[in-house]
Design a protein around this motif. Structure first.
Motif, PDB file in Angstrom:
ATOM      1  N   VAL A 257     -15.871   8.153  -1.312  1.00 54.71           N
ATOM      2  CA  VAL A 257     -16.234   9.486  -0.832  1.00 54.71           C
ATOM      3  C   VAL A 257     -15.025  10.178  -0.204  1.00 54.71           C
ATOM      4  O   VAL A 257     -14.788  11.372  -0.418  1.00 54.71           O
ATOM      5  N   MET A 258     -14.248   9.449   0.570  1.00 52.66           N
ATOM      6  CA  MET A 258     -13.084  10.026   1.227  1.00 52.66           C
ATOM      7  C   MET A 258     -12.118  10.592   0.187  1.00 52.66           C
ATOM      8  O   MET A 258     -11.594  11.704   0.341  1.00 52.66           O
ATOM      9  N   TRP A 259     -11.875   9.823  -0.883  1.00 52.61           N
ATOM     10  CA  TRP A 259     -10.993  10.301  -1.952  1.00 52.61           C
ATOM     11  C   TRP A 259     -11.597  11.510  -2.663  1.00 52.61           C
ATOM     12  O   TRP A 259     -10.924  12.500  -2.885  1.00 52.61           O
ATOM     13  N   LYS A 260     -12.877  11.409  -2.989  1.00 54.00           N
ATOM     14  CA  LYS A 260     -13.536  12.479  -3.739  1.00 54.00           C
ATOM     15  C   LYS A 260     -13.529  13.793  -2.970  1.00 54.00           C
ATOM     16  O   LYS A 260     -13.320  14.875  -3.535  1.00 54.00           O
ATOM     17  N   GLU A 261     -13.736  13.721  -1.662  1.00 51.69           N
ATOM     18  CA  GLU A 261     -13.818  14.931  -0.855  1.00 51.69           C
ATOM     19  C   GLU A 261     -12.460  15.382  -0.326  1.00 51.69           C
ATOM     20  O   GLU A 261     -12.339  16.478   0.221  1.00 51.69           O
ATOM     21  N   GLY A 262     -11.442  14.525  -0.429  1.00 49.40           N
ATOM     22  CA  GLY A 262     -10.117  14.897   0.045  1.00 49.40           C
ATOM     23  C   GLY A 262      -9.955  14.819   1.548  1.00 49.40           C
ATOM     24  O   GLY A 262      -9.086  15.486   2.115  1.00 49.40           O
ATOM     25  N   PHE A 263     -10.776  13.995   2.213  1.00 51.32           N
ATOM     26  CA  PHE A 263     -10.654  13.864   3.660  1.00 51.32           C
ATOM     27  C   PHE A 263      -9.473  12.963   4.024  1.00 51.32           C
ATOM     28  O   PHE A 263      -9.074  12.083   3.255  1.00 51.32           O
TER      29      PHE A 263
END
Length: 359
Positions: free
Chosen positions: A93-99
């Protein structure tokens, strides 16, 4: 950002399993990818979702996520996430959202995809039934004074001393096996709650894999060796007293080597691999340690993971501190422990890795 903080601060003291249950990971995933087994099958009923992997561009539904156990990865050969992504669904999720941080990722999920008041229709995680059977023919390592009269055990005892500098065989109840799946391996029992719950075996002959972890399953399954999955194992956790400090290392050999050192200030607990799972965080959190020294191997990839794990620990209010080894890559190879401030270059390396290919 203020809204995110308002969401995450009240749950910081909750257990990781409580946080899981507060998020509808299935709803999040459906909003981002086309789930290939939404009609059922391929593990859907057990919480497995498959889809085209955004990490490698796969178009054959080889990406996967476990919405109940928060694992994620890809079955496509050569993918960065093959077969399991370190950090699981939260890193996905972190990668997908760019956080930038996992803390912000958790807050985003809690705020945007709260769990419904009625449970979703998927199989719940089973309660762990702790049991373990060591490999057939396992023999205890002989005491150092008796190695000479135990010719079969001598090479295993010599390996343990040379590999990790450990001579307290009986303290850790080490054994060896000569036949079957764990042939020519040192047997390392894993005790939790003063009960044998699993084991690892380490080859002495250069075979691959170096380590095997006991296969978990139902007691009635003849292939099963224990009831507890590897994601819920921590070696030497019983040595950690409530409110005390702890040294978190990768392998059981590192933990055993550290336990025999005269400069030992904190007990060492081993991840038994390279994953700091939410289950392991929950086990640590239950002991309420005053300090967690995170000392993974002194290698670039391990240090990148350490930077990620430090954020995980701190996100759940565990006082994590990075440490490193000098003069050796870990405790088992004779490395000297040194505390270190958070290295921002590590953060940069992590960010470059998780944002690789993301535009």
């Amino acid at each position: 950002m203020g809204t995110f903080l308002a969401v995450i601060v009240p749950v910081m003291s909750n257990s990781v399993s409580d946080i899981w249950q507060s998020i509808d990971l299935d709803a999040y995933l459906r909003s981002r990818v086309a789930v290939g087994n939404a009609a059922g099958g391929r593990g859907y009923e057990s919480g497995l979702r498959v889809f085209d992997c955004p990490w490698c561009g796969d178009t054959r539904k080889r990406g996967w996520m476990g919405i109940d156990r928060w694992g994620a990865g890809c079955w496509n050969t050569g993918c960065l996430a093959e077969p399991r992504l370190p950090g699981g669904a939260i890193e996905w999720v972190m990668w997908k959202e760019g956080f930038v941080t996992r803390t912000r990722t958790w807050a985003f999920l809690l705020h945007t995809f709260p769990a419904p008041k009625t449970p979703r229709l998927s199989l719940p995680m089973r309660d762990i039934e702790d049991w373990c059977r060591l490999p057939a023919g396992t023999v205890s390592l002989p005491l150092p004074s008796r190695v000479s009269v135990s010719l079969r055990g001598a090479p295993f005892a010599a390996f343990v001393r040379a590999q990790w500098g450990v001579s307290s065989f009986s303290r850790f109840e080490l054994g060896y096996c000569m036949a079957g799946r764990h042939a020519w391996r040192v047997i390392i029992p894993v005790t939790m709650g003063r009960q044998l719950v699993a084991f690892q075996s380490r080859t002495i002959r250069g075979a691959e894999p170096k380590y095997r972890t006991s296969q978990h399953g139902d007691r009635s399954d003849p292939k099963a060796e224990c009831g507890r999955p590897a994601a819920s194992l921590l070696f030497n956790i019983d040595a950690l007293e409530s409110g005390g400090g702890v040294l978190l290392v990768e392998g059981a050999g590192d933990a055993m080597a550290w336990e025999e050192r005269p400069e030992r200030a904190y007990p060492a607990v081993a991840l038994l691999g390279t994953s700091l799972t939410p289950q392991k965080i929950a086990l640590l959190q239950a002991r309420r340690p005053k300090r967690v020294l995170l000392a993974l191997d002194a290698e670039p990839q391990a240090q990148m993971r350490a930077a990620q794990y430090l954020e995980d620990l701190q996100a759940w209010d565990l006082p994590g501190v990075l440490a490193t080894w000098e003069g050796g890559k870990d405790a088992g190879s004779g490395g000297r422990l040194r505390d270190m401030p958070f290295d921002r270059s590590l953060r940069g390396a992590v960010l470059r890795r998780i944002t690789k290919g993301k535009r």
